[in-house]
Enzyme design. Structure first.
Site, PDB file in Angstrom:
ATOM      1  N   CYS A   1       0.803  -1.232   0.000  1.00  0.00           N
ATOM      2  CA  CYS A   1       0.000   0.000   0.000  1.00  0.00           C
ATOM      3  C   CYS A   1       0.833   1.277   0.000  1.00  0.00           C
ATOM      4  CB  CYS A   1      -0.956  -0.001   1.185  1.00  0.00           C
ATOM      5  SG  CYS A   1      -0.233  -0.628   2.708  1.00  0.00           S
TER       6      CYS A   1
ATOM      7  N   LYS B   1      10.317  -3.108   0.902  1.00  0.00           N
ATOM      8  CA  LYS B   1       9.279  -3.282  -0.135  1.00  0.00           C
ATOM      9  C   LYS B   1       9.210  -2.015  -0.980  1.00  0.00           C
ATOM     10  CE  LYS B   1       6.304  -6.243   2.666  1.00  0.00           C
ATOM     11  NZ  LYS B   1       5.071  -6.312   3.464  1.00  0.00           N
TER      12      LYS B   1
ATOM     13  N   HIS C   1      -2.910   6.216   4.504  1.00  0.00           N
ATOM     14  CA  HIS C   1      -1.475   6.434   4.739  1.00  0.00           C
ATOM     15  C   HIS C   1      -1.086   7.813   4.177  1.00  0.00           C
ATOM     16  CE1 HIS C   1      -1.307   2.358   5.917  1.00  0.00           C
ATOM     17  NE2 HIS C   1      -0.700   1.806   4.885  1.00  0.00           N
TER      18      HIS C   1
HETATM   19  N1  LIG Z   1      -4.624  -3.539   5.183  1.00  0.00           N
HETATM   20  C1  LIG Z   1      -4.014  -2.906   4.188  1.00  0.00           C
HETATM   21  O1  LIG Z   1      -3.993  -1.651   4.126  1.00  0.00           O
HETATM   22  C2  LIG Z   1      -3.334  -3.687   3.115  1.00  0.00           C
HETATM   23  C3  LIG Z   1      -2.901  -3.008   1.969  1.00  0.00           C
HETATM   24  C4  LIG Z   1      -2.240  -3.724   0.946  1.00  0.00           C
HETATM   25  C5  LIG Z   1      -2.049  -5.074   1.092  1.00  0.00           C
HETATM   26  N2  LIG Z   1      -2.472  -5.708   2.225  1.00  0.00           N
HETATM   27  C6  LIG Z   1      -2.240  -7.157   2.313  1.00  0.00           C
HETATM   28  O2  LIG Z   1      -3.496  -7.802   2.115  1.00  0.00           O
HETATM   29  C7  LIG Z   1      -3.541  -9.008   2.885  1.00  0.00           C
HETATM   30  C8  LIG Z   1      -4.782  -8.991   3.785  1.00  0.00           C
HETATM   31  O3  LIG Z   1      -4.657  -7.876   4.664  1.00  0.00           O
HETATM   32  P1  LIG Z   1      -5.842  -7.417   5.630  1.00  0.00           P
HETATM   33  O4  LIG Z   1      -5.390  -6.107   6.152  1.00  0.00           O
HETATM   34  O5  LIG Z   1      -7.148  -7.534   4.962  1.00  0.00           O
HETATM   35  O6  LIG Z   1      -5.723  -8.521   6.789  1.00  0.00           O
HETATM   36  P2  LIG Z   1      -6.871  -9.074   7.794  1.00  0.00           P
HETATM   37  O7  LIG Z   1      -7.827  -8.006   8.105  1.00  0.00           O
HETATM   38  O8  LIG Z   1      -6.112  -9.716   8.890  1.00  0.00           O
HETATM   39  O9  LIG Z   1      -7.629 -10.206   6.927  1.00  0.00           O
HETATM   40  C9  LIG Z   1      -7.001 -11.417   6.562  1.00  0.00           C
HETATM   41  C10 LIG Z   1      -7.953 -12.263   5.728  1.00  0.00           C
HETATM   42  O10 LIG Z   1      -7.273 -13.481   5.379  1.00  0.00           O
HETATM   43  C11 LIG Z   1      -8.032 -14.598   5.863  1.00  0.00           C
HETATM   44  N3  LIG Z   1      -7.165 -15.672   6.335  1.00  0.00           N
HETATM   45  C12 LIG Z   1      -6.256 -15.618   7.344  1.00  0.00           C
HETATM   46  N4  LIG Z   1      -5.694 -16.845   7.522  1.00  0.00           N
HETATM   47  C13 LIG Z   1      -6.276 -17.667   6.631  1.00  0.00           C
HETATM   48  C14 LIG Z   1      -6.140 -19.047   6.335  1.00  0.00           C
HETATM   49  N5  LIG Z   1      -5.290 -19.833   7.001  1.00  0.00           N
HETATM   50  N6  LIG Z   1      -6.920 -19.583   5.349  1.00  0.00           N
HETATM   51  C15 LIG Z   1      -7.806 -18.809   4.683  1.00  0.00           C
HETATM   52  N7  LIG Z   1      -7.979 -17.485   4.906  1.00  0.00           N
HETATM   53  C16 LIG Z   1      -7.214 -16.921   5.874  1.00  0.00           C
HETATM   54  C17 LIG Z   1      -8.851 -14.046   7.005  1.00  0.00           C
HETATM   55  O11 LIG Z   1      -9.970 -14.905   7.197  1.00  0.00           O
HETATM   56  P3  LIG Z   1     -10.622 -15.100   8.688  1.00  0.00           P
HETATM   57  O12 LIG Z   1     -11.442 -13.858   8.931  1.00  0.00           O
HETATM   58  O13 LIG Z   1     -11.459 -16.321   8.492  1.00  0.00           O
HETATM   59  O14 LIG Z   1      -9.494 -15.243   9.639  1.00  0.00           O
HETATM   60  C18 LIG Z   1      -9.225 -12.671   6.466  1.00  0.00           C
HETATM   61  O15 LIG Z   1     -10.292 -12.787   5.552  1.00  0.00           O
HETATM   62  C19 LIG Z   1      -2.217  -9.076   3.656  1.00  0.00           C
HETATM   63  O16 LIG Z   1      -1.290  -9.857   2.934  1.00  0.00           O
HETATM   64  C20 LIG Z   1      -1.762  -7.629   3.676  1.00  0.00           C
HETATM   65  O17 LIG Z   1      -0.357  -7.517   3.774  1.00  0.00           O
HETATM   66  C21 LIG Z   1      -3.137  -5.059   3.221  1.00  0.00           C
END
Ligand SMILES: NC(=O)c1ccc[n+]([C@@H]2O[C@H](COP(=O)([O-])OP(=O)(O)OC[C@H]3O[C@@H](n4cnc5c(N)ncnc54)[C@H](OP(=O)(O)O)[C@@H]3O)[C@@H](O)[C@H]2O)c1
Length: 334
Positions: free
Chosen positions: A128, A212, A241
């Site tokens: 991001c 990154k 951000h």
């Molecule tokens: N947040 C940001 O601003 C942002 C920006 C760019 C990229 N990202 C990337 O996007 C990804 C997700 O980020 P997020 O912020 O959305 O995280 P998050 O809120 O922690 O959500 C994680 C998601 O992944 C699922 N998950 C976790 N463990 C799993 C497993 N073993 N099997 C299947 N599903 C699983 C979770 O499902 P459950 O609810 O069932 O646990 C949830 O739907 C990360 O790699 C992060 O680095 C995030």
């Protein structure tokens, strides 16, 4: 149009915005599926006035889908996404795991759309903090060649997922009421604080989040010579951000020229009137898809330097919007 779109990580911070965006942008597909971990399997979610049951992520779950948009932790993306490619799906991944791998396209649609169209395997969406910076750098690079970037980030807690947001709100309430709070997403209290570490320790005293920004910038712009010096800081802001960016270009640019370049580039909005106190703020950029730029000025320490302030919604352009734009691009060329 795609036959069946599987949204993996549908319950997460990015996944929730993803569902909202697919509705808002009226993304056309035959059917949709929503997938997460066993913890969420069976839960009901709403999408376009219909109820869907969350399915469990398994290596066999991709049969019948032709597009997968995944937002899960890195280790989950590493384990499951090759099975989606093998099942014949186009795969767009938000995690950090695949971005720098050889043969994986790393795409911001306004910057390098052809890389998505040429991709044969996973297409990764950048980190991001990288996405908003590289979108801002692209018009400057095309016009004057970016040589060096010094950037400090002020990153929102939603960047650490659903738990990051809970930590900010619950930690703040506890701080104000004098209660103890045990932070789960952060190693230090984030309420009324700043944490100058995002990610793990890497070479030369930099963190994984900072590196990154170095390597992804070079890959997206296709220029290994660009030098980037980042400092990434978590701040007690719920969403969006902010970045303080100073760019050294090969050819000098005046602030007026930089402003014109920003104004004519897709996806960028300039908000810049210091006299009237107008510049991008996380509170005003929240919920928008653009990258906002203000405080455009000459770097008074360098003849070829431009400094500016850049804010974007990390859950939208920093993640879900960028992925949906990639999906729209692929759909247009099916
Ligand atoms: N947040 C940001 O601003 C942002 C920006 C760019 C990229 N990202 C990337 O996007 C990804 C997700 O980020 P997020 O912020 O959305 O995280 P998050 O809120 O922690 O959500 C994680 C998601 O992944 C699922 N998950 C976790 N463990 C799993 C497993 N073993 N099997 C299947 N599903 C699983 C979770 O499902 P459950 O609810 O069932 O646990 C949830 O739907 C990360 O790699 C992060 O680095 C995030």
């Amino acid at each position: 149009m795609f036959r069946n779109v599987a949204i993996v990580g549908a319950t997460g911070a990015v996944g929730q915005i993803m569902r909202q965006l697919l509705e808002e942008r009226n993304f056309q597909a035959g059917t949709f599926r929503f997938i997460a971990s066993a913890r969420s399997t069976g839960q009901q979610i709403s999408f376009r006035d219909q109820k869907y049951t969350i399915e469990e992520l398994t290596k066999d779950c991709f049969a019948g889908s032709d597009l997968v948009i995944a937002s899960t932790p890195d280790d989950v993306a590493a384990e499951y996404l090759p099975a989606a490619v093998e099942a014949g799906c186009r795969v767009i991944d938000e995690s950090g795991y695949w971005r720098m791998k050889e043969g994986v396209a790393l795409v911001i649609p306004e910057v390098n759309p052809q890389d998505a169209l040429d991709a044969t395997g996973i297409i990764a969406s950048p980190n991001c903090s990288t996405t908003q910076m590289v979108l801002a750098l692209k018009p400057l690079h095309d016009a004057a060649v970016v040589k060096r970037v010094i950037v400090s980030t002020y990153q929102a807690t939603s960047g650490a997922g659903v738990q990051g947001t809970s930590d900010l709100f619950d930690g703040s309430k506890s701080y104000l009421s004098g209660d103890d709070y045990s932070y789960k997403a952060f190693a230090h209290p984030i309420a009324f604080n700043c944490i100058p570490q995002i990610g793990s320790e890497k070479a030369d005293g930099y963190t994984s989040e900072e590196l990154k920004m170095v390597y992804e910038t070079r890959k997206i712009l296709g220029d290994e010579s660009i030098q980037v010096n980042p400092t990434c800081v978590r701040v007690p802001v719920a969403n969006c951000h902010s970045e303080s960016i100073t760019v050294e270009t090969e050819k000098p640019l005046s602030p007026g020229e930089a402003r014109e370049l920003f104004e004519s580039f897709p996806g960028i909005q300039v908000v810049d009137n210091l006299q009237d106190g107008q510049y991008p703020l996380p509170s005003t950029c929240d919920g928008s898809d653009e990258v906002f730029i203000g405080r455009i000025r000459k770097d008074i320490s360098h003849p070829n330097g431009i400094s500016f302030w850049c804010v974007s919604d990390n859950l939208r352009k920093g993640a879900a919007t960028n992925a949906v734009q990639i999906a729209e691009l692929l759909a247009k060329h099916l």
